[in-house]
Design a protein around this motif. Structure first.
Motif, short mmCIF file in Angstrom:
data_model
loop_
_atom_site.label_atom_id
_atom_site.label_comp_id
_atom_site.label_asym_id
_atom_site.label_seq_id
_atom_site.Cartn_x
_atom_site.Cartn_y
_atom_site.Cartn_z
N ALA A 158 32.97 42.16 54.80
CA ALA A 158 31.90 43.10 54.49
C ALA A 158 32.35 44.08 53.41
CB ALA A 158 31.49 43.84 55.76
N GLN A 159 33.56 44.57 53.52
CA GLN A 159 34.10 45.50 52.53
C GLN A 159 34.09 44.87 51.13
OE1 GLN A 159 38.38 46.11 52.56
NE2 GLN A 159 38.12 48.31 52.28
N SER A 160 34.51 43.62 51.03
CA SER A 160 34.56 42.95 49.72
C SER A 160 33.16 42.81 49.12
CB SER A 160 35.22 41.58 49.84
OG SER A 160 34.39 40.66 50.54
N THR A 161 32.17 42.55 49.98
CA THR A 161 30.79 42.43 49.49
C THR A 161 30.27 43.76 48.97
OG1 THR A 161 30.41 40.69 51.14
CG2 THR A 161 28.47 41.67 50.12
N LEU A 162 30.55 44.84 49.71
CA LEU A 162 30.11 46.16 49.28
C LEU A 162 30.81 46.57 47.98
CD1 LEU A 162 30.10 47.92 52.77
CD2 LEU A 162 28.10 47.19 51.45
N LEU A 163 32.08 46.25 47.85
CA LEU A 163 32.82 46.56 46.63
C LEU A 163 32.25 45.79 45.44
CD1 LEU A 163 36.48 46.54 48.05
CD2 LEU A 163 35.28 48.54 47.08
N THR A 164 31.92 44.52 45.66
CA THR A 164 31.34 43.72 44.59
C THR A 164 30.01 44.30 44.14
OG1 THR A 164 32.44 41.71 45.37
CG2 THR A 164 30.53 41.41 43.94
N ARG A 201 29.13 47.29 44.18
CA ARG A 201 29.38 48.52 43.39
C ARG A 201 30.14 48.22 42.10
NH1 ARG A 201 30.77 50.72 48.66
NH2 ARG A 201 33.00 50.69 48.09
N MET A 202 30.37 46.93 41.83
CA MET A 202 31.11 46.46 40.66
C MET A 202 32.57 46.94 40.67
SD MET A 202 29.16 44.37 39.22
CE MET A 202 30.04 44.03 37.70
N GLU A 203 33.11 47.21 41.86
CA GLU A 203 34.55 47.48 41.98
C GLU A 203 35.24 46.14 42.20
OE1 GLU A 203 35.63 50.91 44.43
OE2 GLU A 203 33.49 51.44 44.52
N THR A 204 35.21 45.33 41.14
CA THR A 204 35.55 43.91 41.29
C THR A 204 37.03 43.67 41.57
OG1 THR A 204 35.68 43.75 38.89
CG2 THR A 204 33.60 43.13 39.90
N GLU A 205 37.91 44.48 40.99
CA GLU A 205 39.34 44.25 41.23
C GLU A 205 39.71 44.55 42.69
OE1 GLU A 205 41.36 42.64 39.19
OE2 GLU A 205 39.49 42.43 38.09
N LYS A 206 39.13 45.61 43.24
CA LYS A 206 39.37 45.91 44.65
C LYS A 206 38.80 44.80 45.54
CE LYS A 206 39.40 50.97 44.22
NZ LYS A 206 38.70 52.23 44.63
N ALA A 207 37.60 44.34 45.19
CA ALA A 207 36.99 43.25 45.96
C ALA A 207 37.84 42.00 45.89
CB ALA A 207 35.58 42.96 45.43
N ARG A 208 38.35 41.69 44.71
CA ARG A 208 39.18 40.49 44.55
C ARG A 208 40.45 40.56 45.40
NH1 ARG A 208 39.07 36.54 40.96
NH2 ARG A 208 37.61 37.66 39.59
N ALA A 209 41.07 41.73 45.43
CA ALA A 209 42.29 41.88 46.22
C ALA A 209 42.03 41.63 47.70
CB ALA A 209 42.88 43.28 46.00
N VAL A 210 40.91 42.14 48.19
CA VAL A 210 40.56 41.93 49.59
C VAL A 210 40.32 40.45 49.87
CG1 VAL A 210 38.85 42.41 51.39
CG2 VAL A 210 39.60 44.25 49.86
N LEU A 211 39.55 39.79 49.00
CA LEU A 211 39.21 38.38 49.21
C LEU A 211 40.42 37.48 49.09
CD1 LEU A 211 35.84 38.38 47.26
CD2 LEU A 211 36.11 37.91 49.70
N GLU A 212 41.31 37.78 48.16
CA GLU A 212 42.51 36.95 48.02
C GLU A 212 43.39 37.06 49.25
OE1 GLU A 212 44.11 38.22 44.29
OE2 GLU A 212 42.95 36.75 43.14
N SER A 213 43.46 38.25 49.84
CA SER A 213 44.24 38.39 51.08
C SER A 213 43.59 37.60 52.21
CB SER A 213 44.37 39.87 51.46
OG SER A 213 43.14 40.42 51.92
N LEU A 214 42.25 37.55 52.22
CA LEU A 214 41.54 36.81 53.27
C LEU A 214 41.78 35.31 53.17
CD1 LEU A 214 38.17 38.76 53.39
CD2 LEU A 214 39.77 38.49 55.29
N VAL A 215 41.71 34.75 51.96
CA VAL A 215 41.89 33.30 51.86
C VAL A 215 43.34 32.90 52.11
CG1 VAL A 215 39.91 32.96 50.33
CG2 VAL A 215 42.16 33.33 49.33
N ARG A 216 44.27 33.82 51.87
CA ARG A 216 45.67 33.52 52.24
C ARG A 216 45.81 33.44 53.76
NH1 ARG A 216 47.01 37.18 48.05
NH2 ARG A 216 47.28 38.87 49.57
N GLU A 217 45.18 34.36 54.45
CA GLU A 217 45.30 34.42 55.91
C GLU A 217 44.38 33.42 56.62
OE1 GLU A 217 44.70 38.43 57.25
OE2 GLU A 217 45.71 39.22 55.49
N ALA A 218 43.21 33.19 56.06
CA ALA A 218 42.20 32.33 56.70
C ALA A 218 41.59 31.40 55.67
CB ALA A 218 41.12 33.20 57.36
#
Length: 391
Positions: free
Chosen positions: A208-214, A216-233
Motif C-alpha cells: 500500500a505504501q508503494s502505491t501511495l508513493l507512486t 505522489r510521484m515519489e518514484t524512487e522511494k516507491a521503487r525501493a519498497v517494491l524491490e525489497s518486497l520482490v526480494r522477500e516475496a
C-alpha cells in the motif's frame, strides 16, 4: 555457531524436552484430552508439523473417529501448506459437525490459500453471519471479496469493523490495499500508517505504501519498497506489477514489459495489469501485442471504460478513424472521464496513422494533460490498473 544459531538450538532443545515430557504424561493418562491438546498446541506453535502429523495418525489408526486427532492432522497439513490434504480431513469432520465454526473457518482458509475464493466466500460469510469477528476471519472475508472484485461489499465490512484492525498489522494492511482500490486515499493512508507502525515488515502495508508513493510521484522511494518486497516475496504479483509500472513511467519499456509479464504470470485474472502491459507495448510500437492484451482485459470485464479507450488508442495510432471513434464513444458512455479515450482523441487530432509520431503524441499529451499529481500518464496507469481489484 552464531549467537542466533545457538539461541535457536536452545529453543529447539527446550521444545523437544517439553514434547517428550508431555508424551510421558499422556502414556500415564492416555484419555486426558486437555493434555493431548496441549501436546498438539505446543508442537504446532513450534512448527513441528511432522510431529503433529505422526501423533495424530497414530491415534487415528486405532480410532478413525477421533475428531480431535483429525482436526490437528488438518492443522499439521495447513502448517505444511498441504491444503488439499487438509481439506480431506476437514470435510470428514464437517460431515459429523456441519455447524462447527472452527471447521468451516479452516475449510475456508484452505480454499483461500488455494486461491479458490468463490468456495471460500460462502463459508466465510456464514461465519460472519454467526457473529465471528476475529481479525483472521475478517482478513480472509475482506480479502476474498477483494479478489473477487466485490469492493463495495468489502468496504462495508471494513467500515463496520475498523476497531479489529487497530491492533492487527495484517488486517490493517488488507484494509489499506482495499481502500486504495476503492479510491479512498484518506483511509488508505491511515491504515497504511497503522499497519507499518504495528509491523514495519508488513507485506500488505508496504505494498500500500508503494502505491501511495507512486501516486505522489515519489518514484524512487516507491521503487525501493517494491524491490525489497520482490526480494522477500518473489511470488507477489502486485509488487512486480508495481515495479513494471514505475519502469513504464520512467520509459524503460523493455524492463517494464518483462516485469509486467512476470506479474501477470502470478495473477493472470487481474484486468488492470493486462492494461498496464498493453500500454507498455503500445508505447513500444507493438500494436498487435497491445491490442491482444487489451482484448484479454475485455474478456475479463466488458464494462470497463479504460479497456475500450485503450483499444481506441490502438486504432487511432493505426489510422483506423471510424473504429477509433466508435470505441471512444463506447468508453465515454461508460465513463465520461475515461482518460485512455482522451488519449485516443488526442492521437486522432494529431498524427493518426504515423505510429512513431502518435507514440510521441501520447507522451506529449501525458506531460500536458492536467492531473492532481502532475502526471497524466501516472493517472492513466492508476485508472487503468483499477480493472478488477485484488488484495
Amino acid at each position: 555457531m552464531t549467537t542466533e544459531q545457538g539461541a535457536q538450538t536452545a529453543r529447539s532443545d527446550e521444545v523437544e524436552t517439553k514434547l517428550k515430557r508431555l508424551q510421558q504424561m499422556l502414556a500415564v493418562d492416555p484419555r486426558n484430552q486437555s493434555l493431548r491438546q496441549h501436546l498438539f498446541d505446543t508442537a504446532l506453535a513450534a512448527k513441528r508439523f511432522d510431529f503433529v502429523k505422526s501423533e495424530a495418525e497414530l491415534i487415528l489408526a486405532s480410532d478413525p473417529n477421533d475428531a480431535l486427532a483429525r482436526f490437528n492432522l488438518a492443522n499439521a497439513f495447513i502448517g505444511s501448506q498441504r491444503y488439499e490434504q487438509a481439506l480431506e480431513s476437514l470435510l470428514v469432520l464437517q460431515q459429523a459437525a456441519p455447524d462447527e465454526v472452527g471447521i468451516r473457518l479452516n475449510i475456508a482458509l484452505c480454499h483461500y490459500c488455494l486461491r479458490d475464493y468463490d468456495r471460500a466466500r460462502p463459508l466465510l460469510e456464514s461465519c460472519y453471519g454467526a457473529g465471528v469477528r476475529t481479525a483472521d476471519a475478517l482478513r480472509l472475508l475482506i480479502s476474498s471479496y477483494h479478489h473477487l472484485g466485490l469492493v463495495d461489499e468489502a468496504v462495508a465490512i471494513a467500515n463496520d469493523n475498523a476497531e479489529a484492525a487497530t491492533s492487527n498489522p495484517a488486517l490493517a494492511g488488507i484494509y489499506a490495499l482495499l481502500y486504495i482500490d476503492a479510491d479512498d486515499i484518506v483511509r488508505a493512508a491511515r491504515w497504511t500508517k497503522t499497519a507499518l507502525e504495528l509491523n514495519p515488515d508488513s507485506i500488505e502495508g508496504r505494498l500500500a505504501q508503494s502505491t501511495l508513493l507512486t501516486a505522489r510521484m515519489e518514484t524512487e522511494k516507491a521503487r525501493a519498497v517494491l524491490e525489497s518486497l520482490v526480494r522477500e516475496a518473489p511470488q507477489l504479483g502486485r509488487a512486480w506489477i508495481g515495479l513494471g509500472t514505475l519502469d513504464l513511467l520512467a520509459q524503460d519499456l523493455p524492463t517494464a514489459k518483462q516485469r509486467l509479464a512476470r506479474g501477470l504470470e502470478l495473477m493472470p485474472a487481474h484486468v488492470g495489469s493486462w492494461h498496464v502491459l498493453a500500454w507498455a507495448q503500445l508505447l513500444s510500437g507493438e500494436l498487435d501485442a497491445a491490442e491482444e492484451n487489451f482484448n484479454r482485459a475485455l474478456d475479463l470485464d466488458r464494462n470497463f471504460a479504460e479497456t475500450h479507450g485503450g483499444l481506441a488508442s490502438v486504432a487511432a495510432i493505426r489510422g483506423e478513424k471510424t473504429k477509433a471513434e466508435h470505441l471512444i464513444d463506447v468508453a465515454l458512455r461508460l465513463d465520461q472521464d475515461c482518460l485512455s479515450a482522451k488519449f485516443a482523441q488526442s492521437v486522432l487530432v494529431g498524427n493518426a496513422g504515423d505510429s512513431a509520431k502518435a507514440r510521441q503524441n501520447i507522451l506529449d499529451t501525458a506531460a500536458t494533460l492536467s492531473a492532481k499529481d502532475g502526471s497524466a500518464l501516472s493517472r492513466l496507469l492508476s485508472r487503468a490498473a483499477k480493472g478488477k481489484p485484488l488484495s
